[in-house]
Design an enzyme around this catalytic site. Structure first.
Site, short mmCIF file in Angstrom:
data_model
loop_
_atom_site.label_atom_id
_atom_site.label_comp_id
_atom_site.label_asym_id
_atom_site.label_seq_id
_atom_site.Cartn_x
_atom_site.Cartn_y
_atom_site.Cartn_z
N LYS A 9 49.00 6.73 -2.93
CA LYS A 9 48.48 8.10 -2.95
C LYS A 9 49.49 9.07 -3.60
O LYS A 9 50.65 8.71 -3.84
CB LYS A 9 48.17 8.52 -1.50
CG LYS A 9 47.08 7.66 -0.86
CD LYS A 9 46.72 8.18 0.53
CE LYS A 9 45.61 7.34 1.15
NZ LYS A 9 45.14 7.90 2.43
N TYR A 49 35.65 8.94 -1.50
CA TYR A 49 35.69 9.05 -0.04
C TYR A 49 34.36 9.55 0.53
O TYR A 49 34.34 10.13 1.61
CB TYR A 49 36.81 10.01 0.38
CG TYR A 49 38.19 9.35 0.43
CD1 TYR A 49 38.46 8.33 1.34
CD2 TYR A 49 39.23 9.77 -0.39
CE1 TYR A 49 39.72 7.75 1.42
CE2 TYR A 49 40.50 9.20 -0.32
CZ TYR A 49 40.72 8.18 0.59
OH TYR A 49 41.97 7.60 0.68
N PHE A 57 38.16 16.40 8.06
CA PHE A 57 39.31 16.34 7.14
C PHE A 57 38.91 16.09 5.69
O PHE A 57 39.77 15.94 4.82
CB PHE A 57 40.31 15.28 7.61
CG PHE A 57 39.73 13.89 7.80
CD1 PHE A 57 39.53 13.04 6.73
CD2 PHE A 57 39.40 13.44 9.07
CE1 PHE A 57 39.00 11.76 6.90
CE2 PHE A 57 38.85 12.16 9.27
CZ PHE A 57 38.66 11.33 8.17
N ARG A 85 46.23 -4.59 5.18
CA ARG A 85 46.15 -3.57 6.23
C ARG A 85 47.32 -3.72 7.21
O ARG A 85 47.87 -2.74 7.69
CB ARG A 85 44.81 -3.65 6.95
CG ARG A 85 43.67 -3.17 6.05
CD ARG A 85 42.32 -3.24 6.72
NE ARG A 85 42.13 -2.23 7.74
CZ ARG A 85 41.85 -0.96 7.50
NH1 ARG A 85 41.74 -0.54 6.25
NH2 ARG A 85 41.67 -0.11 8.47
N THR A 91 46.55 3.99 10.24
CA THR A 91 46.30 5.23 9.49
C THR A 91 47.25 6.34 9.95
O THR A 91 47.84 7.05 9.14
CB THR A 91 44.84 5.69 9.70
OG1 THR A 91 43.98 4.62 9.31
CG2 THR A 91 44.51 6.93 8.88
N ARG A 102 53.46 2.58 6.19
CA ARG A 102 53.21 3.93 6.74
C ARG A 102 54.26 4.34 7.76
O ARG A 102 54.67 5.50 7.81
CB ARG A 102 51.81 3.99 7.31
CG ARG A 102 50.74 4.07 6.20
CD ARG A 102 49.38 3.81 6.74
NE ARG A 102 48.31 4.11 5.78
CZ ARG A 102 47.07 3.66 5.92
NH1 ARG A 102 46.75 2.89 6.95
NH2 ARG A 102 46.15 3.97 5.03
N ASN A 112 49.57 9.63 3.97
CA ASN A 112 50.00 8.36 4.56
C ASN A 112 50.27 7.28 3.50
O ASN A 112 50.15 6.09 3.75
CB ASN A 112 49.00 7.90 5.63
CG ASN A 112 47.61 7.65 5.07
OD1 ASN A 112 47.34 7.91 3.90
ND2 ASN A 112 46.71 7.15 5.90
N HIS A 115 46.35 3.58 0.62
CA HIS A 115 44.99 3.32 1.10
C HIS A 115 44.69 1.85 0.88
O HIS A 115 45.15 1.26 -0.10
CB HIS A 115 43.97 4.16 0.30
CG HIS A 115 42.56 3.71 0.52
ND1 HIS A 115 41.81 4.12 1.59
CD2 HIS A 115 41.78 2.82 -0.17
CE1 HIS A 115 40.62 3.52 1.55
NE2 HIS A 115 40.58 2.74 0.48
N GLU A 126 34.79 -0.03 -3.66
CA GLU A 126 36.02 0.67 -4.08
C GLU A 126 36.61 0.05 -5.37
O GLU A 126 37.09 0.78 -6.24
CB GLU A 126 37.04 0.65 -2.94
CG GLU A 126 36.56 1.48 -1.75
CD GLU A 126 37.54 1.54 -0.61
OE1 GLU A 126 38.59 0.87 -0.65
OE2 GLU A 126 37.26 2.29 0.35
#
Ligand code: CMP
Length: 138
Positions: A9, A49, A57, A85, A91, A102, A112, A115, A126
């Site tokens: 990100k 998203y 958010f 993950r 998250t 993270r 964070n 993704h 995605e």
């Protein structure tokens, strides 16, 4: 063999930890089969998203995701969705396990760093959002 989408990100790119994230992926045996850097428009971030469009958010998240360049990658490997993950951590970085990306680098539930897709169906959507077949190596 499974595939998943990864995004480094804007906070991760700005802070110069692209290499750190990639180092952790490679060290865990995950293969990168596609990669590019791009700066999402607000509309492109909203499209990506869209499952979260009703969440409180959503505006803030899509502002953030269009605030600077991101690195998008397709990752491949056995059980790679879950494996990646686990590498990322929860998250909310405050709940993430020690040694995860993270936990080590996130500063906020929104900022964070990374993704990752959460299931095979979301991974397919995605990956298709960012890459065509010719851009993914086999
Ligand atoms: P990501 O895994 O990209 O999926 C949705 C993103 O929304 C999440 O990471 C965070 O960057 C952001 N986000 C902001 N607030 C929240 C929240 N309360 N719960 C979940 N995700 C949030």
């Amino acid at each position: 063999m499974q595939q998943t989408l990864s995004i480094i990100k804007p906070d991760g790119v700005k802070r110069g930890i692209i290499g750190e994230v990639i180092k952790r992926l490679e060290a865990s045996g995950i293969r990168i089969v596609a990669m590019k850097m791009l700066h999402l428009s607000k509309a492109q971030a909203e499209g990506f998203y869209s499952v979260h469009r009703e969440r409180p958010f959503f505006q803030s998240l899509t502002d953030f995701m269009s605030s600077g360049p991101v690195v998008v990658m397709v990752l491949e490997g056995e059980d790679v969705i879950q494996k990646y993950r686990t590498l990322m951590g929860a998250t909310d970085y405050r709940k993430a396990d020690e040694g995860t990306i993270r936990k080590d680098f996130a500063t906020d539930i929104e900022k964070n760093v990374v993704h990752g897709s959460d299931a095979p169906e979301t991974a397919a959507f995605e990956i298709g959002y960012f890459f065509n077949r010719l851009e993914i190596v086999h």
